[in-house]
Design a protein around this motif. Structure first.
Motif, PDB file in Angstrom:
ATOM      1  N   PHE A  47      57.409  87.358  47.891  1.00  0.00           N
ATOM      2  CA  PHE A  47      56.641  88.256  48.978  1.00  0.00           C
ATOM      3  C   PHE A  47      55.645  87.397  49.557  1.00  0.00           C
ATOM      4  O   PHE A  47      55.196  87.247  50.826  1.00  0.00           O
ATOM      5  CB  PHE A  47      56.142  89.301  48.176  1.00  0.00           C
ATOM      6  CG  PHE A  47      55.236  90.335  49.021  1.00  0.00           C
ATOM      7  CD1 PHE A  47      55.938  91.441  49.495  1.00  0.00           C
ATOM      8  CD2 PHE A  47      54.000  90.049  49.164  1.00  0.00           C
ATOM      9  CE1 PHE A  47      55.039  92.080  50.231  1.00  0.00           C
ATOM     10  CE2 PHE A  47      53.260  91.033  49.960  1.00  0.00           C
ATOM     11  CZ  PHE A  47      53.617  92.009  50.471  1.00  0.00           C
ATOM     12  N   ASN A  48      54.768  86.845  48.713  1.00  0.00           N
ATOM     13  CA  ASN A  48      53.459  85.925  49.086  1.00  0.00           C
ATOM     14  C   ASN A  48      53.703  84.883  50.033  1.00  0.00           C
ATOM     15  O   ASN A  48      53.316  84.704  51.099  1.00  0.00           O
ATOM     16  CB  ASN A  48      52.597  85.357  47.981  1.00  0.00           C
ATOM     17  CG  ASN A  48      52.011  86.738  47.542  1.00  0.00           C
ATOM     18  OD1 ASN A  48      51.634  87.715  48.030  1.00  0.00           O
ATOM     19  ND2 ASN A  48      51.565  86.603  45.966  1.00  0.00           N
ATOM     20  N   GLN A  49      55.031  84.111  49.787  1.00  0.00           N
ATOM     21  CA  GLN A  49      55.513  83.000  50.632  1.00  0.00           C
ATOM     22  C   GLN A  49      55.779  83.782  52.014  1.00  0.00           C
ATOM     23  O   GLN A  49      55.703  83.272  52.822  1.00  0.00           O
ATOM     24  CB  GLN A  49      56.745  82.366  49.830  1.00  0.00           C
ATOM     25  CG  GLN A  49      57.168  81.215  50.639  1.00  0.00           C
ATOM     26  CD  GLN A  49      58.254  80.384  50.354  1.00  0.00           C
ATOM     27  OE1 GLN A  49      59.328  81.055  50.163  1.00  0.00           O
ATOM     28  NE2 GLN A  49      58.191  79.251  49.856  1.00  0.00           N
ATOM     29  N   MET A  50      56.552  84.750  51.936  1.00  0.00           N
ATOM     30  CA  MET A  50      57.314  85.211  53.298  1.00  0.00           C
ATOM     31  C   MET A  50      55.874  85.805  54.100  1.00  0.00           C
ATOM     32  O   MET A  50      55.769  85.752  55.297  1.00  0.00           O
ATOM     33  CB  MET A  50      58.084  86.515  53.022  1.00  0.00           C
ATOM     34  CG  MET A  50      58.492  87.297  54.202  1.00  0.00           C
ATOM     35  SD  MET A  50      59.709  88.472  54.098  1.00  0.00           S
ATOM     36  CE  MET A  50      59.754  89.440  55.464  1.00  0.00           C
ATOM     37  N   LEU A  51      55.108  86.418  53.194  1.00  0.00           N
ATOM     38  CA  LEU A  51      53.684  86.876  54.073  1.00  0.00           C
ATOM     39  C   LEU A  51      52.872  85.705  54.784  1.00  0.00           C
ATOM     40  O   LEU A  51      52.597  85.819  55.795  1.00  0.00           O
ATOM     41  CB  LEU A  51      53.030  87.597  53.055  1.00  0.00           C
ATOM     42  CG  LEU A  51      51.499  88.033  53.478  1.00  0.00           C
ATOM     43  CD1 LEU A  51      51.576  88.971  54.499  1.00  0.00           C
ATOM     44  CD2 LEU A  51      50.431  88.567  52.209  1.00  0.00           C
ATOM     45  N   SER A  52      52.833  84.662  53.856  1.00  0.00           N
ATOM     46  CA  SER A  52      52.126  83.609  54.567  1.00  0.00           C
ATOM     47  C   SER A  52      52.684  82.860  55.876  1.00  0.00           C
ATOM     48  O   SER A  52      52.085  82.612  56.911  1.00  0.00           O
ATOM     49  CB  SER A  52      52.036  82.527  53.341  1.00  0.00           C
ATOM     50  OG  SER A  52      51.349  81.198  53.984  1.00  0.00           O
ATOM     51  N   LYS A  53      54.176  82.749  55.770  1.00  0.00           N
ATOM     52  CA  LYS A  53      54.997  82.500  56.987  1.00  0.00           C
ATOM     53  C   LYS A  53      54.738  83.310  58.094  1.00  0.00           C
ATOM     54  O   LYS A  53      54.662  82.907  59.248  1.00  0.00           O
ATOM     55  CB  LYS A  53      56.660  82.377  56.553  1.00  0.00           C
ATOM     56  CG  LYS A  53      56.664  81.188  55.396  1.00  0.00           C
ATOM     57  CD  LYS A  53      58.128  80.907  55.488  1.00  0.00           C
ATOM     58  CE  LYS A  53      58.324  79.944  54.603  1.00  0.00           C
ATOM     59  NZ  LYS A  53      59.768  79.283  54.234  1.00  0.00           N
ATOM     60  N   LEU A  54      54.853  84.690  57.786  1.00  0.00           N
ATOM     61  CA  LEU A  54      54.741  85.603  59.074  1.00  0.00           C
ATOM     62  C   LEU A  54      53.189  85.469  59.695  1.00  0.00           C
ATOM     63  O   LEU A  54      53.073  85.327  60.785  1.00  0.00           O
ATOM     64  CB  LEU A  54      54.884  87.055  58.488  1.00  0.00           C
ATOM     65  CG  LEU A  54      56.166  87.504  58.013  1.00  0.00           C
ATOM     66  CD1 LEU A  54      56.149  89.036  57.219  1.00  0.00           C
ATOM     67  CD2 LEU A  54      57.157  87.174  59.024  1.00  0.00           C
ATOM     68  N   THR A  55      51.964  85.493  58.706  1.00  0.00           N
ATOM     69  CA  THR A  55      50.795  85.518  59.425  1.00  0.00           C
ATOM     70  C   THR A  55      50.505  83.969  59.842  1.00  0.00           C
ATOM     71  O   THR A  55      49.832  84.137  60.924  1.00  0.00           O
ATOM     72  CB  THR A  55      49.732  85.586  58.315  1.00  0.00           C
ATOM     73  OG1 THR A  55      49.999  84.744  57.088  1.00  0.00           O
ATOM     74  CG2 THR A  55      49.866  87.217  57.640  1.00  0.00           C
ATOM     75  N   ASN A  56      51.107  83.141  59.745  1.00  0.00           N
ATOM     76  CA  ASN A  56      51.082  81.602  60.216  1.00  0.00           C
ATOM     77  C   ASN A  56      51.666  81.739  61.846  1.00  0.00           C
ATOM     78  O   ASN A  56      51.122  80.865  62.373  1.00  0.00           O
ATOM     79  CB  ASN A  56      51.774  80.648  59.367  1.00  0.00           C
ATOM     80  CG  ASN A  56      50.826  80.498  58.285  1.00  0.00           C
ATOM     81  OD1 ASN A  56      49.943  80.492  58.259  1.00  0.00           O
ATOM     82  ND2 ASN A  56      51.625  79.477  57.251  1.00  0.00           N
ATOM     83  N   CYS A  57      52.558  82.707  61.985  1.00  0.00           N
ATOM     84  CA  CYS A  57      53.093  82.796  63.284  1.00  0.00           C
ATOM     85  C   CYS A  57      52.427  83.895  64.033  1.00  0.00           C
ATOM     86  O   CYS A  57      52.770  83.991  65.307  1.00  0.00           O
ATOM     87  CB  CYS A  57      54.556  83.154  63.068  1.00  0.00           C
ATOM     88  SG  CYS A  57      55.591  81.837  62.537  1.00  0.00           S
ATOM     89  N   GLY A  58      51.116  84.306  63.568  1.00  0.00           N
ATOM     90  CA  GLY A  58      50.414  85.389  64.411  1.00  0.00           C
ATOM     91  C   GLY A  58      51.001  86.713  64.116  1.00  0.00           C
ATOM     92  O   GLY A  58      50.422  87.779  65.100  1.00  0.00           O
ATOM     93  N   ILE A  59      51.877  87.034  63.307  1.00  0.00           N
ATOM     94  CA  ILE A  59      52.155  88.446  63.124  1.00  0.00           C
ATOM     95  C   ILE A  59      51.325  88.982  62.305  1.00  0.00           C
ATOM     96  O   ILE A  59      50.788  88.527  61.327  1.00  0.00           O
ATOM     97  CB  ILE A  59      53.752  88.364  62.404  1.00  0.00           C
ATOM     98  CG1 ILE A  59      54.515  87.712  63.338  1.00  0.00           C
ATOM     99  CG2 ILE A  59      54.164  89.754  62.025  1.00  0.00           C
ATOM    100  CD1 ILE A  59      56.000  87.231  62.392  1.00  0.00           C
ATOM    101  N   GLN A  60      50.900  90.339  62.834  1.00  0.00           N
ATOM    102  CA  GLN A  60      49.574  91.183  62.304  1.00  0.00           C
ATOM    103  C   GLN A  60      50.364  92.149  61.132  1.00  0.00           C
ATOM    104  O   GLN A  60      50.807  93.141  61.391  1.00  0.00           O
ATOM    105  CB  GLN A  60      49.177  92.167  63.333  1.00  0.00           C
ATOM    106  CG  GLN A  60      48.490  91.312  64.343  1.00  0.00           C
ATOM    107  CD  GLN A  60      47.687  90.396  64.225  1.00  0.00           C
ATOM    108  OE1 GLN A  60      46.455  90.749  63.234  1.00  0.00           O
ATOM    109  NE2 GLN A  60      47.676  89.227  64.192  1.00  0.00           N
ATOM    110  N   VAL A  61      50.120  91.679  59.901  1.00  0.00           N
ATOM    111  CA  VAL A  61      50.839  92.335  58.490  1.00  0.00           C
ATOM    112  C   VAL A  61      49.809  93.106  57.816  1.00  0.00           C
ATOM    113  O   VAL A  61      48.444  92.598  57.444  1.00  0.00           O
ATOM    114  CB  VAL A  61      51.395  91.252  57.677  1.00  0.00           C
ATOM    115  CG1 VAL A  61      52.069  91.936  56.522  1.00  0.00           C
ATOM    116  CG2 VAL A  61      52.243  90.299  58.310  1.00  0.00           C
ATOM    117  N   HIS A  62      50.127  94.288  57.664  1.00  0.00           N
ATOM    118  CA  HIS A  62      49.018  95.357  57.103  1.00  0.00           C
ATOM    119  C   HIS A  62      49.693  95.702  55.867  1.00  0.00           C
ATOM    120  O   HIS A  62      50.609  96.212  55.365  1.00  0.00           O
ATOM    121  CB  HIS A  62      49.098  96.607  57.847  1.00  0.00           C
ATOM    122  CG  HIS A  62      48.765  96.525  59.196  1.00  0.00           C
ATOM    123  ND1 HIS A  62      47.364  96.657  59.684  1.00  0.00           N
ATOM    124  CD2 HIS A  62      49.404  96.107  60.345  1.00  0.00           C
ATOM    125  CE1 HIS A  62      47.346  96.203  61.198  1.00  0.00           C
ATOM    126  NE2 HIS A  62      48.420  95.868  61.304  1.00  0.00           N
TER     127      HIS A  62
END
Length: 305
Positions: A47-62
């Motif tokens: 989960f944390n790895q996927m979250l990091s990849k998403l936020t690194n691309c500028g996706i706003q994850v709540h």
């Protein structure tokens, strides 16, 4: 013009993720008999790895943390109980497995409402008393631009509730039947297909009816990328387009899904989207869901700061 994708998504960080025997009765993607010793630890790392990849691309994850009590082994898949729409409406859905119903949390709605407008709630959960179910954007794959709702009928996806949703949210319904290699209904539509801004990924091989296949193809003007049953089994259909920095389109998928696509399919996808792929082996094998299931898109209007 209505947007197919959004830059805002809701994700639930797991605290007690594990194999769920209640959902396995209708989810053939869950793998019984594998080691569960480090399931939560491994799932959290994924989960944390996927979250990091998403936020690194500028996706706003709540991100909202799950709670230990009540125990909700599948809370990592929030798109099954809630959906957020561009008219500031929210859908709340009836769940097939009893131990998934407590995933529905009022405090999550309260948190979301601090940043976004919530104007109307469509609550379908009373249907659980009639043993009728509709598991959000697991059961329904939405072409939001053209207001088309695709849905394969299964124990988790009731035709009457589908029709009610489409009436309430003004969608055209395209329903069909999809089965795996042994003839068992596939539990969720979002493992069969995905709709993006420019193309549609779908496994037509799991749809026996030629008329139903043709109805799906006739409903869309988007480019169709057909996947095989084997690719479906590796979650190549369970992908989601999400917007990142500068509204760039990203297609989010698991590492298993990425490896299942052919080089030609990857090249075609990359003409439209940047691909984000992340290892989700523990989550996929225990939970029977992949990257798309982990993200509930938020299309609500943001509150003015």
């Amino acid at each position: 013009m209505r947007m197919q994708s959004t830059k805002h998504i809701l994700m639930i960080r797991p605290v007690a993720f594990t194999y769920n025997a209640q959902t396995a009765t209708s989810n053939s993607f869950q793998k019984e008999g594998i080691s569960h010793t480090n399931t939560q630890t491994d799932a959290l790392a994924e989960f944390n790895q996927m979250l990091s990849k998403l936020t690194n691309c500028g996706i706003q994850v709540h991100v909202v943390d799950d709670t230990l009590e009540p125990h909700t082994p599948d809370s990592i898949f929030p798109n099954n109980w809630i959906s957020f729409h561009e008219n500031n409406w929210v859908g709340i859905y009836p769940m097939h497995a009893e131990n998934r119903r407590t995933e529905r949390r009022a405090d999550i709605l309260e948190l979301i409402s601090k940043d976004f407008l919530l104007e109307e709630m469509m609550d379908y959960t009373a249907a659980e008393s009639e043993n009728k179910f509709l598991e959000g954007t697991g059961s329904m794959v939405l072409d939001r631009t053209h207001k088309i709702c695709y849905a394969c009928i299964s124990p988790r996806t009731d035709i009457d509730l589908l029709k009610q949703f489409c009436t309430d949210f003004a969608y055209q319904l395209v329903s069909f039947n999809a089965v795996n290699e042994t003839g068992i209904p596939i539990y969720h539509t979002n493992v069969v297909m995905s709709v993006t801004t420019d193309f549609l990924i779908i496994c037509l091989a799991c749809i026996a009816s030629e008329a139903e296949r043709q109805a799906i193809l006739a409903s869309t003007k988007k480019q169709v990328i057909e996947i095989t049953m084997d690719q479906l089994n590796h979650f190549a259909g369970n992908v989601l387009e999400v917007l990142g920095s500068n509204n760039a389109k990203n297609l989010v998928m698991s590492e298993e899904a990425y490896q299942a696509f052919t080089p030609q399919q990857i090249q075609l996808i990359e003409t439209h989207c940047h691909i984000i792929h992340s290892s989700l082996h523990t989550i996929e094998s225990n939970g029977g869901g992949s990257a798309r299931c982990m993200m509930a898109e938020i299309f609500l209007k943001e509150r003015k700061k």
